[in-house]
Design an enzyme around this catalytic site. Structure first.
Site, PDB file in Angstrom:
ATOM      1  N   ASP A  98       0.843  -1.194   0.000  1.00 54.58           N
ATOM      2  CA  ASP A  98       0.000   0.000   0.000  1.00 54.58           C
ATOM      3  C   ASP A  98       0.884   1.252   0.000  1.00 54.58           C
ATOM      4  OD1 ASP A  98      -3.217   0.514   0.953  1.00 54.58           O
ATOM      5  OD2 ASP A  98      -1.824   2.208   1.087  1.00 54.58           O
ATOM      6  N   HIS A 128     -12.511  -1.304  -6.703  1.00 55.81           N
ATOM      7  CA  HIS A 128     -12.126  -2.624  -7.230  1.00 55.81           C
ATOM      8  C   HIS A 128     -11.809  -3.421  -5.979  1.00 55.81           C
ATOM      9  CE1 HIS A 128      -9.521  -5.087 -10.257  1.00 55.81           C
ATOM     10  NE2 HIS A 128      -9.496  -5.727  -9.080  1.00 55.81           N
ATOM     11  N   HIS A 166     -10.598  -5.292  -2.895  1.00 56.38           N
ATOM     12  CA  HIS A 166      -9.237  -5.611  -2.462  1.00 56.38           C
ATOM     13  C   HIS A 166      -9.244  -5.900  -0.970  1.00 56.38           C
ATOM     14  CE1 HIS A 166      -9.914  -1.282  -2.245  1.00 56.38           C
ATOM     15  NE2 HIS A 166      -9.152  -1.288  -1.163  1.00 56.38           N
TER      16      HIS A 166
HETATM   17  P1  5GP Z   1      -9.775   1.474   0.330  1.00 55.12           P
HETATM   18  O1  5GP Z   1      -9.830   2.804   1.020  1.00 55.12           O
HETATM   19  O2  5GP Z   1     -10.519   1.527  -0.995  1.00 55.12           O
HETATM   20  O3  5GP Z   1     -10.191   0.313   1.178  1.00 55.12           O
HETATM   21  O4  5GP Z   1      -8.247   1.212   0.038  1.00 55.12           O
HETATM   22  C1  5GP Z   1      -7.564   1.728  -1.055  1.00 55.12           C
HETATM   23  C2  5GP Z   1      -6.097   1.640  -0.734  1.00 55.12           C
HETATM   24  O5  5GP Z   1      -5.359   1.821  -1.936  1.00 55.12           O
HETATM   25  C3  5GP Z   1      -5.630   2.712   0.251  1.00 55.12           C
HETATM   26  O6  5GP Z   1      -5.077   2.097   1.408  1.00 55.12           O
HETATM   27  C4  5GP Z   1      -4.591   3.497  -0.544  1.00 55.12           C
HETATM   28  O7  5GP Z   1      -3.489   3.905   0.246  1.00 55.12           O
HETATM   29  C5  5GP Z   1      -4.187   2.511  -1.629  1.00 55.12           C
HETATM   30  N1  5GP Z   1      -3.741   3.155  -2.836  1.00 55.12           N
HETATM   31  C6  5GP Z   1      -4.358   4.172  -3.487  1.00 55.12           C
HETATM   32  N2  5GP Z   1      -3.642   4.536  -4.578  1.00 55.12           N
HETATM   33  C7  5GP Z   1      -2.546   3.724  -4.601  1.00 55.12           C
HETATM   34  C8  5GP Z   1      -1.432   3.622  -5.498  1.00 55.12           C
HETATM   35  O8  5GP Z   1      -1.299   4.355  -6.476  1.00 55.12           O
HETATM   36  N3  5GP Z   1      -0.504   2.662  -5.224  1.00 55.12           N
HETATM   37  C9  5GP Z   1      -0.625   1.821  -4.142  1.00 55.12           C
HETATM   38  N4  5GP Z   1       0.342   0.921  -3.953  1.00 55.12           N
HETATM   39  N5  5GP Z   1      -1.663   1.901  -3.280  1.00 55.12           N
HETATM   40  C10 5GP Z   1      -2.619   2.838  -3.507  1.00 55.12           C
HETATM   41 ZN    ZN Z   2     -10.661  -2.671 -11.571  1.00 56.35          ZN
END
Ligand code: 5GP
Ligand code: ZN
Length: 112
Positions: free
Chosen positions: A29, A96, A98
């Site tokens: 992340d 998406h 995850h």
């Molecule tokens: P969500 O908030 O949707 O559960 O998690 C999305 C995660 O993707 C976040 O923890 C954020 O830090 C990570 N993330 C967003 N953009 C990027 C990126 O460009 N590269 C990586 N490695 N992680 C990302």
């Molecule tokens: Zn996707």
């Protein structure tokens, strides 16, 4: 479809892959919330668990089993936390599905 994680999966946007197989990739992340913070990203695009088909259900089962086997690679030896944010209230920012994999330190519990 303009999806960041699909672009990581396809290689359109280069990203360091800690692990990859036919079902999913694991990356670090970019904004870690624990000493070790990985993201397990299924290769097929879907946003929510409620959108899974039968193949996705089997795929997710394999993903969980594989994650638990990557003890050294993901630093899971002393325990770990898996998190799936679903929708607005949970703060999902990438649409998406995850799995967050958090490890390497003692963790508290702060839902808010
Ligand atoms: P969500 O908030 O949707 O559960 O998690 C999305 C995660 O993707 C976040 O923890 C954020 O830090 C990570 N993330 C967003 N953009 C990027 C990126 O460009 N590269 C990586 N490695 N992680 C990302
Ligand atoms: Zn996707």
């Amino acid at each position: 479809m303009d999806c960041l994680f699909c672009k990581f999966v396809s290689g359109e946007i280069p990203v360091g892959k800690v692990y990859e197989d036919a079902d999913f990739i694991i990356i670090k992340d970019i904004n870690p919330q624990a000493k070790n913070h990985f993201l397990a990203i299924p290769k097929r695009h879907f946003k929510l668990l409620s959108e899974m088909n039968k193949d996705d259900e089997a795929c997710l089962g394999r993903i969980f089993a594989k994650i638990s086997s990557l003890q050294e690679e993901l630093c899971l030896q002393n325990g770990y936390r898996l998190v799936i944010n679903q929708g607005e209230d949970a703060g999902q920012t990438v649409f998406h599905l995850h799995i967050h994999i958090l490890s390497g330190q003692k963790m508290g519990w702060q839902p808010a």
